[in-house]
Design a protein around this motif. Structure first.
Motif, PDB file in Angstrom:
ATOM      1  N   THR A 235      82.943 -59.061  20.254  1.00  0.00           N
ATOM      2  CA  THR A 235      84.195 -58.465  19.778  1.00  0.00           C
ATOM      3  C   THR A 235      84.121 -56.971  20.021  1.00  0.00           C
ATOM      4  OG1 THR A 235      84.455 -60.151  18.049  1.00  0.00           O
ATOM      5  CG2 THR A 235      85.694 -58.091  17.790  1.00  0.00           C
ATOM      6  N   PRO A 236      84.804 -56.460  21.042  1.00  0.00           N
ATOM      7  CA  PRO A 236      84.715 -55.016  21.314  1.00  0.00           C
ATOM      8  C   PRO A 236      85.390 -54.193  20.225  1.00  0.00           C
ATOM      9  CG  PRO A 236      86.253 -56.086  22.838  1.00  0.00           C
ATOM     10  CD  PRO A 236      85.665 -57.160  21.997  1.00  0.00           C
ATOM     11  N   VAL A 237      84.743 -53.102  19.840  1.00  0.00           N
ATOM     12  CA  VAL A 237      85.356 -52.137  18.920  1.00  0.00           C
ATOM     13  C   VAL A 237      86.109 -51.137  19.781  1.00  0.00           C
ATOM     14  CG1 VAL A 237      84.961 -50.410  17.141  1.00  0.00           C
ATOM     15  CG2 VAL A 237      83.477 -52.425  17.271  1.00  0.00           C
ATOM     16  N   LEU A 238      87.411 -51.068  19.597  1.00  0.00           N
ATOM     17  CA  LEU A 238      88.280 -50.314  20.501  1.00  0.00           C
ATOM     18  C   LEU A 238      88.673 -48.955  19.926  1.00  0.00           C
ATOM     19  CD1 LEU A 238      90.642 -53.213  21.626  1.00  0.00           C
ATOM     20  CD2 LEU A 238      88.707 -52.253  22.899  1.00  0.00           C
ATOM     21  N   PRO A 239      89.063 -48.035  20.792  1.00  0.00           N
ATOM     22  CA  PRO A 239      89.586 -46.744  20.315  1.00  0.00           C
ATOM     23  C   PRO A 239      90.955 -46.912  19.661  1.00  0.00           C
ATOM     24  CG  PRO A 239      88.992 -46.678  22.660  1.00  0.00           C
ATOM     25  CD  PRO A 239      89.011 -48.103  22.258  1.00  0.00           C
ATOM     26  N   CYS A 240      91.402 -45.873  19.024  1.00  0.00           N
ATOM     27  CA  CYS A 240      92.780 -45.807  18.522  1.00  0.00           C
ATOM     28  C   CYS A 240      93.144 -44.334  18.435  1.00  0.00           C
ATOM     29  CB  CYS A 240      92.913 -46.505  17.165  1.00  0.00           C
ATOM     30  SG  CYS A 240      91.933 -45.751  15.855  1.00  0.00           S
ATOM     31  N   PHE A 241      94.301 -44.023  17.916  1.00  0.00           N
ATOM     32  CA  PHE A 241      94.729 -42.630  17.789  1.00  0.00           C
ATOM     33  C   PHE A 241      94.061 -42.021  16.561  1.00  0.00           C
ATOM     34  CE2 PHE A 241      97.836 -39.482  16.098  1.00  0.00           C
ATOM     35  CZ  PHE A 241      97.681 -38.539  17.110  1.00  0.00           C
ATOM     36  N   THR A 242      93.314 -40.951  16.760  1.00  0.00           N
ATOM     37  CA  THR A 242      92.563 -40.328  15.669  1.00  0.00           C
ATOM     38  C   THR A 242      93.318 -39.215  14.970  1.00  0.00           C
ATOM     39  OG1 THR A 242      91.561 -38.759  17.201  1.00  0.00           O
ATOM     40  CG2 THR A 242      90.355 -40.820  16.811  1.00  0.00           C
ATOM     41  N   GLU A 286     103.678 -43.181  14.439  1.00  0.00           N
ATOM     42  CA  GLU A 286     104.373 -43.436  15.705  1.00  0.00           C
ATOM     43  C   GLU A 286     103.398 -43.370  16.878  1.00  0.00           C
ATOM     44  OE1 GLU A 286     107.391 -40.475  15.769  1.00  0.00           O
ATOM     45  OE2 GLU A 286     108.494 -41.323  14.059  1.00  0.00           O
ATOM     46  N   LEU A 287     102.546 -42.340  16.882  1.00  0.00           N
ATOM     47  CA  LEU A 287     101.579 -42.201  17.964  1.00  0.00           C
ATOM     48  C   LEU A 287     100.515 -43.296  17.893  1.00  0.00           C
ATOM     49  CD1 LEU A 287     101.088 -38.313  18.063  1.00  0.00           C
ATOM     50  CD2 LEU A 287     102.527 -39.734  19.502  1.00  0.00           C
ATOM     51  N   GLN A 288     100.173 -43.708  16.683  1.00  0.00           N
ATOM     52  CA  GLN A 288      99.210 -44.801  16.531  1.00  0.00           C
ATOM     53  C   GLN A 288      99.759 -46.094  17.132  1.00  0.00           C
ATOM     54  OE1 GLN A 288      95.980 -45.596  16.298  1.00  0.00           O
ATOM     55  NE2 GLN A 288      95.777 -44.735  14.224  1.00  0.00           N
ATOM     56  N   SER A 289     100.985 -46.404  16.822  1.00  0.00           N
ATOM     57  CA  SER A 289     101.609 -47.617  17.359  1.00  0.00           C
ATOM     58  C   SER A 289     101.725 -47.547  18.877  1.00  0.00           C
ATOM     59  CB  SER A 289     102.988 -47.832  16.735  1.00  0.00           C
ATOM     60  OG  SER A 289     102.882 -48.128  15.353  1.00  0.00           O
ATOM     61  N   SER A 290     102.063 -46.369  19.377  1.00  0.00           N
ATOM     62  CA  SER A 290     102.165 -46.193  20.819  1.00  0.00           C
ATOM     63  C   SER A 290     100.814 -46.429  21.485  1.00  0.00           C
ATOM     64  CB  SER A 290     102.677 -44.785  21.140  1.00  0.00           C
ATOM     65  OG  SER A 290     102.702 -44.566  22.533  1.00  0.00           O
ATOM     66  N   PHE A 291      99.765 -45.842  20.919  1.00  0.00           N
ATOM     67  CA  PHE A 291      98.425 -45.986  21.500  1.00  0.00           C
ATOM     68  C   PHE A 291      97.979 -47.442  21.497  1.00  0.00           C
ATOM     69  CE2 PHE A 291      93.896 -46.088  21.796  1.00  0.00           C
ATOM     70  CZ  PHE A 291      93.512 -44.962  22.511  1.00  0.00           C
ATOM     71  N   ILE A 292      98.074 -48.102  20.354  1.00  0.00           N
ATOM     72  CA  ILE A 292      97.553 -49.465  20.248  1.00  0.00           C
ATOM     73  C   ILE A 292      98.371 -50.444  21.078  1.00  0.00           C
ATOM     74  CG2 ILE A 292      97.260 -51.381  18.617  1.00  0.00           C
ATOM     75  CD1 ILE A 292      96.185 -49.385  16.605  1.00  0.00           C
ATOM     76  N   SER A 293      99.675 -50.259  21.136  1.00  0.00           N
ATOM     77  CA  SER A 293     100.489 -51.167  21.953  1.00  0.00           C
ATOM     78  C   SER A 293     100.165 -51.019  23.436  1.00  0.00           C
ATOM     79  CB  SER A 293     101.982 -50.911  21.708  1.00  0.00           C
ATOM     80  OG  SER A 293     102.355 -49.608  22.141  1.00  0.00           O
ATOM     81  N   LYS A 294      99.955 -49.792  23.886  1.00  0.00           N
ATOM     82  CA  LYS A 294      99.590 -49.564  25.284  1.00  0.00           C
ATOM     83  C   LYS A 294      98.195 -50.137  25.580  1.00  0.00           C
ATOM     84  CE  LYS A 294     102.343 -45.406  26.234  1.00  0.00           C
ATOM     85  NZ  LYS A 294     103.383 -45.732  25.239  1.00  0.00           N
ATOM     86  N   VAL A 302      92.286 -58.620  22.378  1.00  0.00           N
ATOM     87  CA  VAL A 302      90.876 -59.026  22.383  1.00  0.00           C
ATOM     88  C   VAL A 302      90.119 -58.613  21.129  1.00  0.00           C
ATOM     89  CG1 VAL A 302      90.734 -59.033  24.899  1.00  0.00           C
ATOM     90  CG2 VAL A 302      90.202 -56.926  23.638  1.00  0.00           C
ATOM     91  N   SER A 303      90.698 -57.725  20.314  1.00  0.00           N
ATOM     92  CA  SER A 303      89.990 -57.247  19.128  1.00  0.00           C
ATOM     93  C   SER A 303      90.974 -56.598  18.166  1.00  0.00           C
ATOM     94  CB  SER A 303      88.912 -56.223  19.512  1.00  0.00           C
ATOM     95  OG  SER A 303      88.257 -55.725  18.359  1.00  0.00           O
ATOM     96  N   HIS A 304      90.585 -56.610  16.896  1.00  0.00           N
ATOM     97  CA  HIS A 304      91.381 -55.930  15.870  1.00  0.00           C
ATOM     98  C   HIS A 304      90.538 -54.904  15.120  1.00  0.00           C
ATOM     99  CE1 HIS A 304      94.550 -58.850  16.571  1.00  0.00           C
ATOM    100  NE2 HIS A 304      93.648 -59.808  16.461  1.00  0.00           N
ATOM    101  N   ILE A 305      89.386 -54.548  15.672  1.00  0.00           N
ATOM    102  CA  ILE A 305      88.501 -53.568  15.047  1.00  0.00           C
ATOM    103  C   ILE A 305      88.581 -52.269  15.838  1.00  0.00           C
ATOM    104  CG2 ILE A 305      86.152 -53.065  14.274  1.00  0.00           C
ATOM    105  CD1 ILE A 305      85.633 -56.018  14.084  1.00  0.00           C
ATOM    106  N   TYR A 306      88.892 -51.179  15.149  1.00  0.00           N
ATOM    107  CA  TYR A 306      89.141 -49.902  15.805  1.00  0.00           C
ATOM    108  C   TYR A 306      88.202 -48.825  15.245  1.00  0.00           C
ATOM    109  CZ  TYR A 306      93.423 -52.337  17.078  1.00  0.00           C
ATOM    110  OH  TYR A 306      94.325 -53.256  17.552  1.00  0.00           O
ATOM    111  N   THR A 307      87.611 -48.051  16.142  1.00  0.00           N
ATOM    112  CA  THR A 307      86.760 -46.941  15.713  1.00  0.00           C
ATOM    113  C   THR A 307      87.624 -45.704  15.481  1.00  0.00           C
ATOM    114  OG1 THR A 307      84.841 -45.571  16.311  1.00  0.00           O
ATOM    115  CG2 THR A 307      86.259 -46.270  18.124  1.00  0.00           C
ATOM    116  N   ALA A 338     100.593 -50.788  13.282  1.00  0.00           N
ATOM    117  CA  ALA A 338     100.437 -51.053  14.710  1.00  0.00           C
ATOM    118  C   ALA A 338      99.826 -52.419  14.964  1.00  0.00           C
ATOM    119  CB  ALA A 338      99.571 -49.966  15.344  1.00  0.00           C
ATOM    120  N   ASP A 339      98.912 -52.852  14.089  1.00  0.00           N
ATOM    121  CA  ASP A 339      98.228 -54.139  14.226  1.00  0.00           C
ATOM    122  C   ASP A 339      97.974 -54.663  12.822  1.00  0.00           C
ATOM    123  OD1 ASP A 339      96.555 -56.295  14.588  1.00  0.00           O
ATOM    124  OD2 ASP A 339      95.075 -55.236  15.808  1.00  0.00           O
TER     125      ASP A 339
END
Length: 706
Positions: A235-242, A286-294, A302-307, A338-339
């Motif tokens: 399960t990859p830990v993915l980036p998000c908007f910080t 808004e930026l978080q949703s934009s980042f995660i949707s893209k 593939v994952s719902h875990i974000y660093t 966003a998720d």
């Protein structure tokens, strides 16, 4: 308790994997590493009935036709079962630097007299520190990642950080709100420093903007990495908007609520004080949703875990507990918007590194902003030395992972804390019900591989592993144990087990930095304590004896000289022996300089001895590509694809990180390495240099690597 919900989520994900994930990813691993045995293994995803099936479980047995049958309740369980068979029965493995040794497995696979069973004691086995992506993997090609991912899969890692190429998504998000390419380009840092740009510690580059070609190629590499992780059951830990944004954010969002970060590492103001968009600003979500949707569009669901780390070595704008709770509450809500299944993973490093700010009251307030405990996962980054889970009452109920940091900046000394990572880790798992994993979080992935293997294997044992037995098995597989392993090798490693790898003096907390690696000075640099100290925690004669035993092993088994594992280890141990020998020579030089009874001839003679040792060390290091400066430099330049100016920029980044670490030496030598150079120029001969400044205060010797 809330953490149980997270455990149920893990179990549901595992159950889903049984029915939806094919075993092709594991079969492909065998095809890559054991092509002559593709038909020798049979993998089956199913419930293991003779276990409680709480977490990952496997059973390995021999079929009537000689096939090795591996049955597991998850892909990670299958690869772990395969690894157990390969290391403990066939005595082969895959390693950092050395590569895969699985191909030396015997043509006829060993038969199992009885099945092998294994069950993990925790749901998660984590790997990577955020900064490993700069200190180690910054210039990795796909071939490097492919080996790394196979190494991780076989060792049961099922929760790796996937932190490559996120700049591509950020570019699209920032363009969407109206920032220009020039404004975006001046925000990003160079390829060797991206980790700290993502943390909000630094901004911009001190040697040319980040090329768009680099951004695009790293994004393509990330897609391959994530695809392979999923294939292997991770399960990859993915980036998000910080929240870290270019300073010109106010031009396109004039009503944005922003704060300026504090100055970090003594950097000039134009490279630090990052702009932080406050999470309670509507634009943040808004930026978080934009980042995660893209990101989901690019990689799939593939994952719902974000660093997400907001205050790495930077204090928040305010210490008010309501402010801190408001920050995390709104950050958490932005992720859930966003998720809906989002889990926020953060490093607990800030609570140690900035402990003066992070009182227990503030830690509790900050963590309480995430109202559902199962929606957060914390890495207790330095558990083996300075655990934070105890003082925070197990992070006030948030699920957390016991991590071994071990290494700062990629220092290369031989070192370990095997007692802490077996006994202490096991005790923590029993004591803290919200501990849900074991993890590796080294800043740099440099040597000492056995201590990392040990912790990952501890995740599959309900009691502390017997390190004497463990080291013996590890040596057998390390040197391809179907052949004869001389007793001297076992004795050497057991000697190191009891000393070099068994530090219990926590005034020195990590891999020692060799004083050879750092800028020479007439202030005595030896035996400095701390996380970046130079103290050696064992008597140097112990390692000399181990080296002699390793060398003597070739008398009984000359073929060891052609064994890549032995070649690597002999260079590594020889390097450390010479490091240790340098310390008294250097101290004697300092004493001579400061002694009123010293003479110039004596001083010059001591300088000659030091120069000779450095020359000998360089010659040893150059015998192995894993210890050459050129390996790091060439890897960086390769990404330029023939573009001369980009090659120059990439090489500058590579060199700057391991020397000055900043435009003006802000973090000098933090990431210095003991790598051989094709030519070692002593620009100022020790004796001659100091004889010319005999009566001048504190002159410095300058060593330049070309």
């Amino acid at each position: 308790m809330h953490w149980i919900k997270m455990l149920l989520w893990f179990c549901a994900a595992t159950a889903s994997a049984r029915s939806t994930q094919p075993t092709q990813g594991i079969s492909d691993l065998v095809k890559r590493r054991l092509p002559n045995h593709l038909q020798s293994f049979q993998f089956t995803l199913d419930v293991i009935h003779d276990t409680d099936d709480k977490y990952d479980s496997y059973v390995v047995s021999s079929g009537s036709n000689g096939t090795v049958l591996v049955k597991g309740n998850s892909l990670s369980a299958l690869s772990s079962g395969l690894h157990h068979y390969l290391t403990d029965v066939a005595h082969v493995d895959i390693y950092w630097f050395i590569g895969s040794r699985l191909d030396v497995v015997p043509s006829k696979l060993p038969h199992l007299a009885k099945p092998i069973h294994g069950s993990s004691t925790v749901p998660w086995r984590y790997h990577f520190n955020t900064v490993t992506f700069s200190y180690t993997t910054a210039f990795w090609a796909w071939e490097d990642w492919e080996l790394q991912l196979d190494w991780m899969a076989l060792r049961g890692v099922n929760l790796p950080l996937a932190w490559v190429g996120q700049e591509k998504i950020l570019v699209e998000v920032f363009r969407e709100i109206g920032l220009s390419d020039a404004e975006i380009a001046t925000f990003f840092s160079g390829p060797a420093f991206q980790a700290w740009n993502r943390f909000g510690n630094i901004q911009g580059s001190w040697h040319g903007d980040l090329p768009q070609t680099w951004i695009d190629e790293q994004f393509d590499l990330q897609k391959r990495i994530i695809h392979r992780m999923v294939e292997l059951g991770m399960t990859p830990v993915l980036p998000c908007f910080t929240g870290f944004v270019p300073a010109n954010i106010s031009r396109v969002l004039p009503d944005a609520n922003v704060a300026r970060g504090s100055r970090w590492g003594g950097f000039p103001i134009q490279y630090t004080n990052d702009t932080f968009l406050e999470p309670f600003d509507d634009h943040f979500a808004e930026l978080q949703s934009s980042f995660i949707s893209k990101q989901q569009a690019a990689y799939g669901n593939v994952s719902h875990i974000y660093t997400l780390d907001q205050y790495n070595e930077n204090d928040p704008y305010s210490g008010d507990v309501d402010y801190l709770r408001n920050v995390t509450s709104n950050t958490w809500r932005s992720l859930k918007q966003a998720d809906p299944d989002a889990i926020w993973m953060m490093q607990g490093w800030l609570f140690y590194a900035n402990s003066d700010f992070w009182t227990n009251e503030r830690v509790e307030a900050y963590l309480s902003g995430v109202e559902s405990n199962e929606d957060m996962l914390i890495l207790d980054l330095f558990s083996e030395s300075i655990p934070q889970w105890r003082r925070t009452n197990s992070y006030y109920g948030k699920p957390w992972i016991w991590c071994q940091l071990h290494n700062f900046g990629g220092s290369m000394g031989l070192y370990g804390q095997i007692q802490n990572i077996t006994q202490n880790a096991s005790e923590a798992r029993i004591e803290s019900p919200s501990m849900v994993g074991y993890g590796l979080s080294p800043e740099g992935q440099e040597g000492n591989e056995i201590v990392y293997d040990l912790l990952l294997d501890q995740a599959w044992s309900s009691t502390p592993l017997d390190t004497k037995v463990y080291f013996h098995k590890w040596v057998t597989s390390r040197y391809a144990g179907q052949n004869s392993i001389p007793q001297d090798l076992y004795t050497a490693w057991d000697l190191m087990r009891q000393t070099v790898y068994n530090n219990t003096n926590l005034t020195t907390l990590s891999v020692a930095k060799s004083i050879i690696d750092i800028q020479p000075d007439l202030w005595n640099l030896a035996n400095v304590a701390g996380t970046h100290g130079t103290t050696v925690n064992y008597h140097p004669s112990v390692l000399v004896h181990a080296w002699q035993l390793m060398y003597q092993a070739t008398k009984a088994e000359p073929a060891l000289w052609s064994n890549p594992a032995y070649q690597h280890d002999m260079v590594d141990v020889t390097r450390q022996v010479l490091d240790n020998a340098f310390i008294p020579m250097y101290s004697d030089l300092i004493d001579l300089y400061n002694s009123s009874q010293s003479t110039q001839p004596k001083f010059a003679q001591q300088g000659k001895k030091i120069v000779q040792l450095l020359t000998d060390l360089d010659s040893v290091l150059l015998t192995n590509k894993s210890f050459r400066l050129s390996t790091w430099i060439d890897a960086a330049r390769t990404w330029a694809r023939g573009n001369t100016s980009q090659a120059s920029m990439l090489e500058y980044n590579a060199r700057n990180q391991i020397t000055l670490w900043g435009p003006n030496g802000e973090i000098t030598d933090y990431a210095s390495k003991q790598w051989g150079a094709w030519s070692l120029h002593i620009m100022c001969h020790v004796g001659a240099c100091l004889s010319n400044t005999w009566n001048q205060p504190q002159p410095r010797l300058i060593i330049k690597l070309n």
